[in-house]
Design a protein around this motif. Structure first.
Motif, short mmCIF file in Angstrom:
data_model
loop_
_atom_site.label_atom_id
_atom_site.label_comp_id
_atom_site.label_asym_id
_atom_site.label_seq_id
_atom_site.Cartn_x
_atom_site.Cartn_y
_atom_site.Cartn_z
N THR A 1 2.18 -4.56 13.82
CA THR A 1 2.93 -4.20 12.62
C THR A 1 3.99 -5.21 12.20
N HIS B 1 4.08 -8.65 11.74
CA HIS B 1 3.70 -9.59 10.68
C HIS B 1 3.35 -8.87 9.38
N PRO B 2 2.51 -7.83 9.40
CA PRO B 2 2.23 -7.14 8.13
C PRO B 2 3.51 -6.65 7.44
N VAL C 1 5.40 -9.27 5.43
CA VAL C 1 4.85 -9.63 4.11
C VAL C 1 4.71 -8.41 3.20
N GLU D 1 3.43 -5.31 3.82
CA GLU D 1 2.17 -4.54 3.89
C GLU D 1 2.15 -3.68 5.13
N TYR E 1 -0.25 -2.12 8.26
CA TYR E 1 -1.31 -2.74 9.06
C TYR E 1 -2.65 -2.67 8.32
N GLU F 1 -3.27 -2.23 5.05
CA GLU F 1 -3.27 -3.09 3.86
C GLU F 1 -3.49 -4.55 4.26
N HIS F 2 -2.78 -4.99 5.30
CA HIS F 2 -2.91 -6.37 5.74
C HIS F 2 -4.32 -6.65 6.25
N ALA G 1 -6.43 -9.54 4.47
CA ALA G 1 -6.84 -10.67 5.30
C ALA G 1 -8.36 -10.76 5.43
N SER H 1 1.28 -12.39 -4.53
CA SER H 1 1.57 -11.31 -3.58
C SER H 1 2.93 -11.52 -2.94
N ASN I 1 6.25 -9.03 -3.28
CA ASN I 1 6.81 -8.38 -2.10
C ASN I 1 8.20 -8.87 -1.72
#
Length: 71
Positions: A6, A8-9, A12, A14, A16, A18-19, A23, A65, A69
């Motif tokens: 969680t 890194h998502p 940015v 997002e 998990y 959504e990421h 990706a 994006s 964000n």
């Protein structure tokens, strides 16, 4: 362990899931562009701008994006 999935998502903007979807879509588009580039290497008259257009579109999408964000 949850932080591995969680951090890194969240950084940015997002979740998990959504990421994962974003990706995976980027990866699929890069994969297809990569195949087109490999075909172009052998048959240079095919897919002349496919790779560069894919990279530009992915970059534009990522920048939009990122701007959306930002706090």
């Amino acid at each position: 362990m949850k932080n591995l999935f969680t951090t890194h998502p969240a950084s940015v903007g997002e979740t998990y899931l959504e990421h994962l979807l974003v990706a995976a879509a980027f990866g699929a588009r890069l994969f297809i562009a990569g195949i087109a580039c490999c075909v172009h290497a052998v048959l240079p008259w095919l897919f002349v701008t496919t790779g560069s257009r894919a990279v530009m579109r992915l970059h534009d999408s990522m920048v939009r994006s990122r701007v959306r964000n930002e706090p």
